[in-house]
Design an enzyme around this catalytic site. Structure first.
Site, short mmCIF file in Angstrom:
data_model
loop_
_atom_site.label_atom_id
_atom_site.label_comp_id
_atom_site.label_asym_id
_atom_site.label_seq_id
_atom_site.Cartn_x
_atom_site.Cartn_y
_atom_site.Cartn_z
N SER A 289 0.84 -1.19 0.00
CA SER A 289 0.00 0.00 0.00
C SER A 289 0.87 1.24 0.00
CB SER A 289 -0.90 0.02 1.23
OG SER A 289 -0.14 0.30 2.41
N ASP A 290 0.29 2.33 -0.46
CA ASP A 290 0.92 3.62 -0.19
C ASP A 290 0.80 3.86 1.31
OD1 ASP A 290 2.13 6.09 -0.43
OD2 ASP A 290 0.86 6.75 -2.09
#
Length: 855
Positions: free
Chosen positions: A227-228
């Site tokens: 994920s960011d």
């Protein structure tokens, strides 16, 4: 990877408990994965890119090489150069004791207003994918993982964590997924980072179409998906869609106890946990860390001369010469007596945009100093006066620490500001930890001492002494993430304890800048202190992720009060008798940054006025623009503006690059990787960017960038693919290797390119395809870029450019069939050196007699 290691990965996975597997699926901290020492599973460290390897400190960390921004690299149209850049970036990552680089960024530019456009390569998916592939292959050639981002359609910063984008499937696949598809095939990144945004109602970190169906299914991607930062929005849904790693750690959405309960009830969850844990172990092995329990080494700065040379060369190759009337450039110092060098960026060190792409550079170069040094080596008698012209600060500039105007304490103390961490809100007693910052911009989201819990009460003192170069009125500013007060000379100057509004500083979590104006005297040293508490003002907008990690942040500014009208008048008066005037204008990391978009495409703070006034009094004006995206150029047709140079953001060598180009030490060979419209209202996304009520519709569909301007015959300031040179070139008559294409085949366009000048240079040959009338229900562009080749030629030299296009490049997405389709018909192949239709040469037609499809 060898069979022995693969076997060991499976054996290790079999030995892990369910809890241990789950623990691997979220980070240990901000920049590291979770280790399991008893199972000989090490932690691996990641580092932000894409313009360098910053290491594990967001601000004030170890210095690093600052590479050109993605947009400049896109302008090179040279994937081989991107490969070279990637090779050296991998060494920078090692210097930061990391194994994974969080780069490249390869999203397509939907709007010229996008705040992170400078990070990405182009408005065109083919160019983006080819450049990203070169970068990835270079980084991974030396055992460092590249992380292609942001997957997918991260085209704006406004509401970036929760904007819901309505995108039809054809547009999503042909424009926004396409750079990733190309890189999957040609670059094979070991990691992918998901985007924050929502597409058609679903967050990207759990998107069933983008992640599960396309990435994991159709592309058979077996690499790691992370994920960011703070961009994991679910526990089970994201896992089942194919998200392996939540970052940063510790886990927010993937708590072990709840995850175990979910897994015990559902076999599909248990299998997905195994798959994700396996991919994490595989990445550890790919980067050479399998069973390597060696303690993490300290970060260091390489400051390698060869890296500087490459950055400088890349800068010149990506610089775009937009106008050059009467061969004004390169300048001929021997025939000049006085060259005025002015503008807001003339003495500025503008290396890149803002946000996570920023870092502490090994060094910076500014245009004026490097130009003066270089031109006086040729003509020692030439005058090069400097005048400010105007100031473009969006906020009050940081305190000039390196200039000697800030010190920790008394006369013999070191330059910088002293940061002290305390338990409790009052910043009193014995500090828990201390450090010296060499900047007054202290973003402390990853710097809290481990002995202080983010849930307890804590605070910092940020203190030192400041001085100023001249007597006068000065602005002193403060922005913080949490409650703060600023004291000058022991007296309260700014009370920011109960602020109510947040602005764009510190990734949109900093308060609106508070500014006070006071008189200061040269030679005096003024004690300055900020008391910053972890209290979140009750009436200010909250930021749960920042609260959870105990983030603090302080930005102090000090600068003299100015009047741009006065500065412009002074500049116009000073350049009247100059043989030439170089005006360096543009944007910087305050105007272009992660976390916010631009509101318009104008040069800010009176820069157009400056150029117009200078052009009234001098007939030989050269404009150098530094920006990562298009800006309006209402003065471009002014007859006294003889030359325009688009210099982008060239990293730590930006000053040298500009001087090189102006004096002909480097021959600019960049081409525009995006269109410069006459005004922002001409852009097809204008009415639907950034949207409203946290929603945006991609109503322009496939008509992104030049696809729209060419199809609708909209006049532009400068077209896609355009760029001049100090050389002159001729393009021969192109030919095709075949007149017919069938499934699985390729075709090649061949054309001779000749350098008809006495200056060595490079030309970019571009191949566009006009497709036959389509049965598709969506409007299609009149032509699309399907290949390109950069050719470097010596004086009088001729070479053949060979551009090969594969069968799948002619495919379009059929929503009716749910497949990619190459339709039957005649495809017209055009060759040229920009996208301008009238200047393209027909290479012939490729006939597809029978359609074919695939998924």
């Amino acid at each position: 990877m060898d069979a022995t290691t693969l076997k060991e990965i499976e054996e290790t996975l079999a030995q892990l408990t369910l809890e241990e597997k789950i623990s691997l699926l979220a980070g240990k901290d901000f920049w590291r994965t979770v280790p399991l020492p008893e199972k000989q599973i090490p932690s691996i460290k990641v580092s932000d890119g894409p313009s360098g390897a910053r290491g594990d400190t967001f601000s004030g960390g170890q210095k690093a090489a600052f590479f050109p921004s993605g947009i400049l690299m896109g302008a090179t149209f040279n994937p081989e150069l991107a490969y070279e850049t990637g090779e050296l970036l991998s060494e920078e990552v090692r210097a930061k004791s990391a194994s994974v680089l969080l780069a490249p960024t390869a999203c397509c530019h939907r709007s010229p207003l996008g705040g992170r456009n400078f990070e990405s390569y182009s408005e065109d998916p083919l160019l983006s994918g080819k450049m990203a592939s070169g970068y990835i292959r270079g980084v991974q050639s030396r055992g460092i993982a590249a992380t292609m981002k942001h997957f997918v359609a991260n085209e704006q910063e406004t509401w970036r964590l929760y904007v819901d984008e309505t995108i039809d499937e054809t547009t999503l696949r042909e424009i926004y997924l396409k750079p990733f598809e190309i890189a999957m095939r040609e670059g094979q990144p070991w990691a992918i980072m998901t985007a924050y945004n929502i597409i058609n109602g679903v967050h990207c970190d759990s998107h069933p179409l983008a992640l599960k169906q396309v990435l994991r299914g159709e592309w058979n991607y077996e690499g790691l998906v992370m994920s960011d930062w703070f961009g994991c929005n679910s526990m089970v849904e994201s896992l089942l869609a194919g998200l392996d790693l939540e970052m940063p750690g510790p886990a927010r959405k993937r708590p072990i106890k709840e995850f175990v309960e979910a897994a015990e009830k559902d076999e599909s969850v248990r299998k997905a946990i195994d798959d994700s844990a396996r991919r994490i172990l595989t990445l550890i092995a790919k980067v050479g860390k399998w069973k390597d329990m060696t303690p993490e080494a300290p970060e260091y700065s390489r400051n390698d001369p060869e890296t500087g040379k490459l950055i400088r060369r890349a800068g010149g190759e990506g610089t775009v010469l937009l106008k050059n009337e009467g061969k004004t450039l390169p300048l001929q110092p021997g025939s000049l007596k006085k060259v005025a060098f002015i503008g807001p960026n003339a003495k500025a060190t503008v290396a890149g945009g803002g946000g996570s792409a920023n870092l502490e550079p090994n060094y910076l170069t500014q245009p004026y100093e490097t130009f003066v040094t270089a031109i006086k080596e040729i003509n020692g008698d030439i005058e090069v006066p400097w005048v400010q012209g105007c100031i473009i600060d969006r906020w009050v500039p940081n305190i000039d620490v390196e200039g000697g105007f800030c010190r920790v304490g008394g006369p013999d103390s070191e330059a910088g500001l002293f940061l002290e961490w305390f338990r409790g809100y009052e910043a009193t007693g014995e500090p828990v930890a201390t450090t010296v910052f060499k900047t007054s911009n202290a973003f402390l989201w990853d710097s809290r001492p481990t002995s202080i819990s983010p849930s307890e009460e804590f605070s910092v003192r940020f203190s030192g002494q400041i001085s100023v170069p001249e007597d006068g009125k000065y602005n002193i500013s403060l922005s913080t993430i949490t409650a703060s007060k600023l004291y000058l000379n022991g007296e309260l100057l700014i009370d920011n304890w109960d602020f109510k509004e947040r602005g764009n500083l510190m990734m949109n979590v900093g308060s609106e800048e508070v500014v006070k104006t006071i008189e200061l005297k040269k030679g005096e040293w003024y004690p300055i202190l900020v008391h910053n508490s972890s209290i979140w003002p009750k009436d200010s907008p909250r930021d749960p992720p920042m609260e959870e990690i105990g983030a603090l942040g302080i930005r102090l500014g000090v600068a003299p009060v100015y009047d741009n009208a006065v500065l412009i008048a002074e500049a116009a008066d000073a350049v009247k008798d100059a043989d030439a005037v170089v005006i360096v204008v543009g944007l910087n990391n305050e105007w272009e940054s992660e976390s916010y978009d631009r509101s318009d495409t104008k040069l800010p703070n009176n820069q157009d006025d400056l150029i117009e006034e200078i052009a009234k009094v001098n007939q030989n004006v050269i404009v150098v623009n530094q920006s990562g995206a298009p800006v309006d150029m209402p003065w471009a047709e002014n007859s006294n503006v003889k030359a325009i140079v688009q210099a982008w953001y060239a990293g730590q060598e930006a000053g040298h690059v500009i001087a090189d180009v102006l004096l002909g030490k480097q021959n600019p060979s960049g081409k525009l990787p995006l269109t410069f419209p006459i005004k922002v209202q001409d852009n097809p996304s204008y009415l639907y960017f950034p949207g409203r009520d946290q929603k945006v519709e991609y109503t322009e569909k496939l008509m992104v960038g030049y696809r729209y301007y060419d199809t609708e015959n909209v006049q532009t300031r400068f077209p896609f693919g355009y760029g001049l040179s100090y050389s002159t070139f001729s393009i021969g008559e192109p030919s095709l290797s075949t007149a017919e294409l069938t499934e699985g085949q390729t075709f090649t366009a061949n054309v001779d390119v000749s350098n008809t000048s006495n200056v060595a240079g490079a030309e970019v040959v571009q191949l566009y395809v006009k497709r036959p009338a389509s049965t598709s229900s969506i409007k299609r562009p009149v032509k699309e870029l399907k290949g390109f080749k950069k050719v470097h030629l010596g004086t009088g030299e001729t070479a053949t450019a060979n551009i090969t296009v594969d069968d799948k490049s002619l495919g379009i997405w059929s929503t009716e069939a749910g497949k990619w389709v190459v339709e039957a018909g005649d495809y017209e192949v055009l060759i040229g050196t920009s996208s301008v239709q009238d200047e393209l040469k027909p290479a012939g037609k490729i006939t597809v007699k029978a359609a074919w499809s695939w998924i």
